[in-house]
Design a protein around this motif. Structure first.
Motif, PDB file in Angstrom:
ATOM      1  N   ASP A  26       7.475   7.200   3.902  1.00 13.82           N
ATOM      2  CA  ASP A  26       8.650   6.421   4.283  1.00 13.82           C
ATOM      3  C   ASP A  26       9.138   6.834   5.676  1.00 13.82           C
ATOM      4  OD1 ASP A  26      10.450   4.343   3.487  1.00 13.82           O
ATOM      5  OD2 ASP A  26      12.017   5.835   3.199  1.00 13.82           O
ATOM      6  N   LYS A  67       3.547   3.778  -0.466  1.00  8.29           N
ATOM      7  CA  LYS A  67       4.805   3.909  -1.220  1.00  8.29           C
ATOM      8  C   LYS A  67       4.757   3.156  -2.542  1.00  8.29           C
ATOM      9  CE  LYS A  67       7.313   2.683   2.434  1.00  8.29           C
ATOM     10  NZ  LYS A  67       8.552   2.324   3.185  1.00  8.29           N
ATOM     11  N   ASP A 115       6.574   5.578   8.223  1.00  9.82           N
ATOM     12  CA  ASP A 115       6.707   4.124   8.332  1.00  9.82           C
ATOM     13  C   ASP A 115       7.876   3.767   9.258  1.00  9.82           C
ATOM     14  OD1 ASP A 115       6.049   1.489   7.776  1.00  9.82           O
ATOM     15  OD2 ASP A 115       7.215   1.406   5.930  1.00  9.82           O
ATOM     16  N   TYR A 174       5.641  10.151  -0.980  1.00 10.27           N
ATOM     17  CA  TYR A 174       6.476   8.956  -0.792  1.00 10.27           C
ATOM     18  C   TYR A 174       7.449   9.190   0.366  1.00 10.27           C
ATOM     19  CZ  TYR A 174       9.765   5.162  -1.536  1.00 10.27           C
ATOM     20  OH  TYR A 174      10.553   4.049  -1.341  1.00 10.27           O
ATOM     21  N   GLU A 185       3.299   0.884   3.452  1.00  8.38           N
ATOM     22  CA  GLU A 185       4.005   0.194   2.362  1.00  8.38           C
ATOM     23  C   GLU A 185       3.170   0.275   1.098  1.00  8.38           C
ATOM     24  OE1 GLU A 185       7.418  -1.014   1.165  1.00  8.38           O
ATOM     25  OE2 GLU A 185       7.135  -0.821   3.334  1.00  8.38           O
TER      26      GLU A 185
END
Length: 289
Positions: free
Chosen positions: A143, A279, A146, A139, A276
């Protein structure tokens, strides 16, 4: 032709004139007390250091200009500095400031007391992370990547050796040596690490940010198994395994993780799960609380 000194000075002025980097203080090695060596990079050493005035702990990477020029990596190093100077995310290692003298370029970096994630992985029971840890880590990496993509940066070399661990156990994406700022999001340079290369790079095709999605899939597999999915004896056999998606899952890999990995390791870059989606994947969310 501009020398490396000219190029570095130009970059220094460019970053300092940016709104977020308006400080006029001229840092130098005299501002820091060097501590133990943390490691050795391609162009120099990394040490833990203490800023004398505040006693703040940092990591200092000293790069020898002669080695950079000798390896013809001026553009790569300057690009790394410019990119990392502008990235501010809790899971990305901060480049706090930088300066240079006649012989070296000094990068003052956030100190990640936990060291390399790779060492944590190799020291873990059976050389792999439990699924709760793997889900939490993936995660954080997703993130951070991203965020990079939102700022038109492709990392291009995501792997455990390029991720550090903070004192509180959070991950810090580091080593932006192969990263690129690509507003058009289309590149063709082959780079990165053999076991993590996506099919489009091996085929020398134009690629975009989704090369990082592939790497995150390989990374998650390595978190859970202890080695990359396409690891082979030689380069050509590794290429073949990547291009044919020749991989197997040990029985202990959880079904939810397999589902996520399979949605990232797709031959077609357009079919790879958006970050996205990584996550918010049910297996990742299961361990978020």
């Amino acid at each position: 032709m501009a020398t490396l000194l000219d190029q570095v000075t130009e970059l220094e002025n460019k970053i300092k004139n940016h709104d977020a980097y308006g400080t006029s203080y001229k840092w130098s090695p005299r501002d820091f007390e060097l501590g133990k060596a943390l490691g050795q990079g391609k162009f120099g050493h990394v040490h833990v250091a203490r800023e004398k005035k505040t006693q703040f702990l940092v990591a200092i990477k000293a790069l020898f200009k002669s080695q950079i020029v000798g390896s013809k990596c001026e553009r790569q190093v300057l690009r790394e500095i410019e990119i990392q100077s502008h990235l501010k995310h809790p899971n990305i290692l901060r480049l706090l400031t930088w300066f240079h003298d006649e012989r070296r370029i000094y990068l003052v970096l956030e100190f990640a007391a936990g060291g390399e994630l790779y060492k944590h992985l190799t020291n873990a029971p059976c050389g792999r992370f439990p699924e709760r840890t793997a889900a939490r880590y993936i995660y954080q990496v997703a993130d951070a990547v991203d965020y990079c993509h939102q700022h038109h940066v492709i990392h291009r070399d995501i792997k455990p050796e390029n991720i550090l661990v903070s004192s509180d156990g959070d991950l810090k994406l580091a080593d932006f040596g192969w990263s690129v700022h690509a507003p058009s999001e289309r590149r063709k340079t082959m780079c990165g690490t053999l076991d993590y290369l996506p099919p489009e790079m091996i085929k020398r095709e134009v690629y975009d940010v989704s090369v990082d999605h592939w790497c995150i899939g390989v990374l998650l597999y390595e978190f859970l198994v202890g080695k990359p999915p396409f690891e082979s004896e030689g380069q050509s056999s590794t290429y073949t395994r990547i291009l044919t998606l020749d991989m197997t899952y040990p029985k202990y890999v959880p079904e939810g993780a397999k589902d996520l990995i399979s949605k990232l390791l797709r031959q077609s870059s357009k079919e790879r799960l958006p970050l996205e989606g990584v996550k918010n994947h049910f297996w990742v969310q299961k361990f978020r609380n």
